[in-house]
Every structure is written in structure tokens, then in C-alpha cells.
Motif scaffolding. Structure first.
Motif, PDB file in Angstrom:
ATOM      1  N   ALA A  39     -30.389 -16.518  38.585  1.00 40.53           N
ATOM      2  CA  ALA A  39     -31.262 -15.293  38.990  1.00 40.53           C
ATOM      3  C   ALA A  39     -31.220 -15.043  40.436  1.00 40.53           C
ATOM      4  O   ALA A  39     -30.705 -15.829  41.092  1.00 40.53           O
ATOM      5  CB  ALA A  39     -32.386 -15.788  38.788  1.00 40.53           C
ATOM      6  N   LYS A  40     -31.345 -13.691  40.635  1.00 39.49           N
ATOM      7  CA  LYS A  40     -31.124 -13.089  42.096  1.00 39.49           C
ATOM      8  C   LYS A  40     -32.039 -11.687  42.072  1.00 39.49           C
ATOM      9  O   LYS A  40     -32.182 -11.092  41.412  1.00 39.49           O
ATOM     10  CB  LYS A  40     -29.724 -12.607  42.412  1.00 39.49           C
ATOM     11  N   ALA A  41     -32.987 -12.154  43.076  1.00 39.41           N
ATOM     12  CA  ALA A  41     -33.922 -11.026  43.165  1.00 39.41           C
ATOM     13  C   ALA A  41     -33.268  -9.865  43.983  1.00 39.41           C
ATOM     14  O   ALA A  41     -32.689 -10.190  45.278  1.00 39.41           O
ATOM     15  CB  ALA A  41     -35.051 -11.488  44.127  1.00 39.41           C
ATOM     16  N   ASP A  42     -33.808  -8.772  43.903  1.00 41.16           N
ATOM     17  CA  ASP A  42     -32.929  -7.273  44.396  1.00 41.16           C
ATOM     18  C   ASP A  42     -34.354  -6.798  44.964  1.00 41.16           C
ATOM     19  O   ASP A  42     -35.184  -6.299  44.140  1.00 41.16           O
ATOM     20  CB  ASP A  42     -32.438  -6.388  43.341  1.00 41.16           C
ATOM     21  N   LYS A  61     -36.943  -7.011  41.892  1.00 43.22           N
ATOM     22  CA  LYS A  61     -36.696  -7.251  40.588  1.00 43.22           C
ATOM     23  C   LYS A  61     -35.718  -8.395  40.453  1.00 43.22           C
ATOM     24  O   LYS A  61     -34.872  -8.421  41.219  1.00 43.22           O
ATOM     25  CB  LYS A  61     -36.287  -5.746  39.767  1.00 43.22           C
ATOM     26  N   MET A  62     -36.015  -9.116  39.383  1.00 42.19           N
ATOM     27  CA  MET A  62     -34.942 -10.378  39.118  1.00 42.19           C
ATOM     28  C   MET A  62     -33.938  -9.967  38.098  1.00 42.19           C
ATOM     29  O   MET A  62     -34.310 -10.232  37.089  1.00 42.19           O
ATOM     30  CB  MET A  62     -35.977 -11.621  38.734  1.00 42.19           C
ATOM     31  N   LYS A  63     -32.809  -9.950  38.581  1.00 43.14           N
ATOM     32  CA  LYS A  63     -31.931  -9.741  37.708  1.00 43.14           C
ATOM     33  C   LYS A  63     -31.118 -11.227  37.300  1.00 43.14           C
ATOM     34  O   LYS A  63     -31.146 -12.069  38.211  1.00 43.14           O
ATOM     35  CB  LYS A  63     -30.533  -8.862  38.209  1.00 43.14           C
ATOM     36  N   MET A  64     -30.697 -11.358  36.107  1.00 43.28           N
ATOM     37  CA  MET A  64     -30.352 -12.992  35.666  1.00 43.28           C
ATOM     38  C   MET A  64     -29.149 -12.801  34.701  1.00 43.28           C
ATOM     39  O   MET A  64     -29.271 -12.085  33.593  1.00 43.28           O
ATOM     40  CB  MET A  64     -31.552 -13.462  35.177  1.00 43.28           C
ATOM     41  N   TRP A  65     -28.367 -13.715  34.922  1.00 47.46           N
ATOM     42  CA  TRP A  65     -27.210 -14.394  34.124  1.00 47.46           C
ATOM     43  C   TRP A  65     -27.809 -15.659  33.558  1.00 47.46           C
ATOM     44  O   TRP A  65     -28.327 -16.072  34.009  1.00 47.46           O
ATOM     45  CB  TRP A  65     -25.935 -14.366  34.716  1.00 47.46           C
ATOM     46  N   LEU A 111     -34.336  -8.842  53.661  1.00 48.96           N
ATOM     47  CA  LEU A 111     -34.272 -10.241  53.318  1.00 48.96           C
ATOM     48  C   LEU A 111     -33.231 -10.661  52.422  1.00 48.96           C
ATOM     49  O   LEU A 111     -33.097  -9.917  51.096  1.00 48.96           O
ATOM     50  CB  LEU A 111     -35.723 -10.589  52.411  1.00 48.96           C
ATOM     51  N   LYS A 112     -32.249 -11.637  52.741  1.00 50.95           N
ATOM     52  CA  LYS A 112     -31.183 -11.876  51.993  1.00 50.95           C
ATOM     53  C   LYS A 112     -31.387 -13.107  51.069  1.00 50.95           C
ATOM     54  O   LYS A 112     -32.066 -14.102  51.742  1.00 50.95           O
ATOM     55  CB  LYS A 112     -29.967 -12.140  53.233  1.00 50.95           C
ATOM     56  N   THR A 113     -31.201 -12.813  49.853  1.00 46.49           N
ATOM     57  CA  THR A 113     -31.342 -14.080  48.851  1.00 46.49           C
ATOM     58  C   THR A 113     -29.775 -14.523  48.209  1.00 46.49           C
ATOM     59  O   THR A 113     -28.863 -13.596  48.399  1.00 46.49           O
ATOM     60  CB  THR A 113     -32.161 -13.398  47.660  1.00 46.49           C
ATOM     61  N   ASP A 114     -30.038 -15.657  47.983  1.00 42.52           N
ATOM     62  CA  ASP A 114     -28.745 -16.340  47.189  1.00 42.52           C
ATOM     63  C   ASP A 114     -29.410 -16.439  45.525  1.00 42.52           C
ATOM     64  O   ASP A 114     -30.284 -16.139  45.299  1.00 42.52           O
ATOM     65  CB  ASP A 114     -28.514 -17.621  47.689  1.00 42.52           C
ATOM     66  N   ASN A 115     -28.226 -16.950  44.810  1.00 40.98           N
ATOM     67  CA  ASN A 115     -28.454 -17.141  43.509  1.00 40.98           C
ATOM     68  C   ASN A 115     -29.449 -18.265  43.207  1.00 40.98           C
ATOM     69  O   ASN A 115     -29.028 -19.544  43.816  1.00 40.98           O
ATOM     70  CB  ASN A 115     -26.864 -17.412  42.650  1.00 40.98           C
ATOM     71  N   PRO A 149     -33.883  -6.123  34.287  1.00 40.28           N
ATOM     72  CA  PRO A 149     -35.686  -5.827  34.376  1.00 40.28           C
ATOM     73  C   PRO A 149     -35.689  -4.481  34.122  1.00 40.28           C
ATOM     74  O   PRO A 149     -34.939  -3.505  34.811  1.00 40.28           O
ATOM     75  CB  PRO A 149     -35.659  -6.640  35.707  1.00 40.28           C
ATOM     76  N   LEU A 150     -36.776  -4.305  33.456  1.00 39.85           N
ATOM     77  CA  LEU A 150     -37.372  -2.750  33.452  1.00 39.85           C
ATOM     78  C   LEU A 150     -38.426  -2.721  34.421  1.00 39.85           C
ATOM     79  O   LEU A 150     -38.698  -1.369  34.556  1.00 39.85           O
ATOM     80  CB  LEU A 150     -37.753  -2.614  32.080  1.00 39.85           C
ATOM     81  N   ASN A 151     -39.336  -3.587  34.688  1.00 41.66           N
ATOM     82  CA  ASN A 151     -40.329  -3.590  35.629  1.00 41.66           C
ATOM     83  C   ASN A 151     -40.264  -4.348  36.818  1.00 41.66           C
ATOM     84  O   ASN A 151     -39.261  -5.254  36.763  1.00 41.66           O
ATOM     85  CB  ASN A 151     -41.720  -3.657  34.925  1.00 41.66           C
ATOM     86  N   ASN A 152     -40.988  -4.302  37.739  1.00 35.64           N
ATOM     87  CA  ASN A 152     -40.809  -5.063  39.000  1.00 35.64           C
ATOM     88  C   ASN A 152     -41.218  -6.574  38.411  1.00 35.64           C
ATOM     89  O   ASN A 152     -42.137  -6.737  37.786  1.00 35.64           O
ATOM     90  CB  ASN A 152     -41.690  -4.578  39.966  1.00 35.64           C
ATOM     91  N   SER A 153     -40.403  -7.577  39.188  1.00 36.42           N
ATOM     92  CA  SER A 153     -40.989  -9.073  38.914  1.00 36.42           C
ATOM     93  C   SER A 153     -41.764  -9.581  39.711  1.00 36.42           C
ATOM     94  O   SER A 153     -42.608 -10.436  39.449  1.00 36.42           O
ATOM     95  CB  SER A 153     -39.851  -9.702  39.067  1.00 36.42           C
TER      96      SER A 153
END
Length: 205
Positions: free
Chosen positions: A36-39, A193-197, A45-49, A165-169
Motif C-alpha cells: 500500500a501507498k498513501a497518496d 487515498k490508499m492505493k494498493m497492489w 509528506l513523502k510516503t513509502d510502500n 480507491p473511490l473515496n478518501n481513506s
């Protein structure tokens, strides 16, 4: 996106409404990894996987002649946000429902593509971090799954999946001191929003 979800749900209902003799219903167990990675909407704010896991029972309804099918799972799922050395974990119940189309490549091998809605219910509460800010997670999140995989030996399935994601996480806020008045603070609010593989393996009994 709503039209896509409605079409997929109608297809799922039609498949389940077909006569029992035209269907093949099987049960199994499914598990795998979340990447997962938050957008963030408005933040530097820099995020990692973030790497989590999921596991739980599943059911699959197939129409052998046509190659169409529907599968649904009830998964305990761990996802989250990683900022530097800080991991913000989130545990919840994930319910993906996918429409599947399988192409047989022999009696022991098949390739499938899948898509469908995903419903996630968060069990974790809000979190406050002194160096990061406040993270307020949404209790219910909805997305769309798109994926593919292979079926091996009639019982094993290995696949990958991308969750959109369709709505905010969740929401994120942090307070800063103002330059004009050092004694006062201002709050910056943001959403993410949290996109995820996902990589999964399932065993069908």
C-alpha cells in the motif's frame, strides 16, 4: 466509477441467480501480501510502500461452459502508511467481490482476468503522532479491483491485483507555529487515498 460498480454488481447477481445445475460452487482459503501507498491530496509528506498481509475464507461460483465466474472473500487485512521509519498500521475487514473470466489452457491450467468492487471496514482507531500529526481513518472505504492470475492443478490460484480507491481513506492534519505570532498555531488539513497492489495465493477445496 459508479456505473462500473453497478454493471459489475448486476453481472454478479445474474451469475448467482442462474440455476444451480449450471454452476459449480467451491470454497477455499486465500492469503497474500498488500503493498500500500498513501497518496495525499495537498501535502509534501513523502510516503513509502507499506507491506501488510491478508488472509481468510473465500467462495467461488463458476459457469464451466462459459468461463465466467464470481468469487468473494472475507479477509482480515492489514494495510497502512509508511513515513520514513514510522509505520502507521491499519487492520480491518476486506470484502472483495470479483467477476472472473477464465481461459482454459488444458485440464490442469487456466488464465483468468478479474474485476469488481472492494469493501473495506477499518477496525483501527485514529492515531496522533507528535512528529507527523493526526491521522483520522475512514471506517468504511470502497474501491475497485482489477487483476489477473493463473489456476493450477484445479485447486491452486495465484494472482495479482490493483485496488483503486473511490473515496478518501482518511484525513490528515498537522499544526504549525505561525511566523507572525509565535505563540499561536495554524492547522493544515489534508486527505489521502490508499492505493494498493496485492499478491495472492488461494487453495480451492
Amino acid at each position: 466509477m459508479r456505473r462500473i460498480i453497478n454493471v459489475l454488481l448486476v453481472a454478479v447477481c445474474l451469475g448467482m441467480a442462474m440455476p444451480a445445475q449450471a454452476q459449480l460452487i467451491k470454497f477455499g482459503v486465500k492469503g497474500g501480501l498488500n503493498l500500500a501507498k498513501a497518496d495525499f491530496n495537498k501535502s509534501d509528506l513523502k510516503t513509502d510502500n507499506f507491506t501488510g498481509f491478508f488472509i481468510g475464507p473465500m467462495a467461488e461460483v463458476t459457469i464451466p461452459v462459459v468461463g465466467l465466474g464470481v468469487d468473494g472473500s472475507l479477509l482480515f487485512s492489514q494495510r497502512g502508511i509508511k513515513v520514513g521509519d514510522e509505520s502507521i498500521k491499519e487492520n480491518g475487514l476486506d470484502i472483495p467481490i470479483n467477476l472472473k473470466y477464465t481461459i482454459g489452457l488444458g485440464s490442469m491450467l487456466g488464465v483468468y482476468v478479474a474485476a469488481g468492487p472492494d469493501f473495506y471496514f477499518n477496525f483501527s482507531g485514529d492515531k496522533k503522532y507528535d512528529n507527523l500529526g493526526d491521522f483520522n481513518r475512514k471506517n468504511a472505504q470502497i474501491g475497485i479491483n482489477v487483476g489477473a492470475g493463473v489456476k493450477l492443478l484445479k485447486h491452486l490460484q495465484v494472482g495479482f491485483n490493483y485496488n483503486i480507491p473511490l473515496n478518501n481513506s482518511g484525513d490528515y492534519s498537522i499544526s504549525h507555529m505561525t511566523l507572525t505570532e509565535p505563540s499561536s498555531t495554524s492547522t493544515i488539513k489534508n486527505s489521502y487515498k490508499m492505493k494498493m497492489w496485492q499478491i495472492s495465493a488461494a487453495y480451492i477445496f
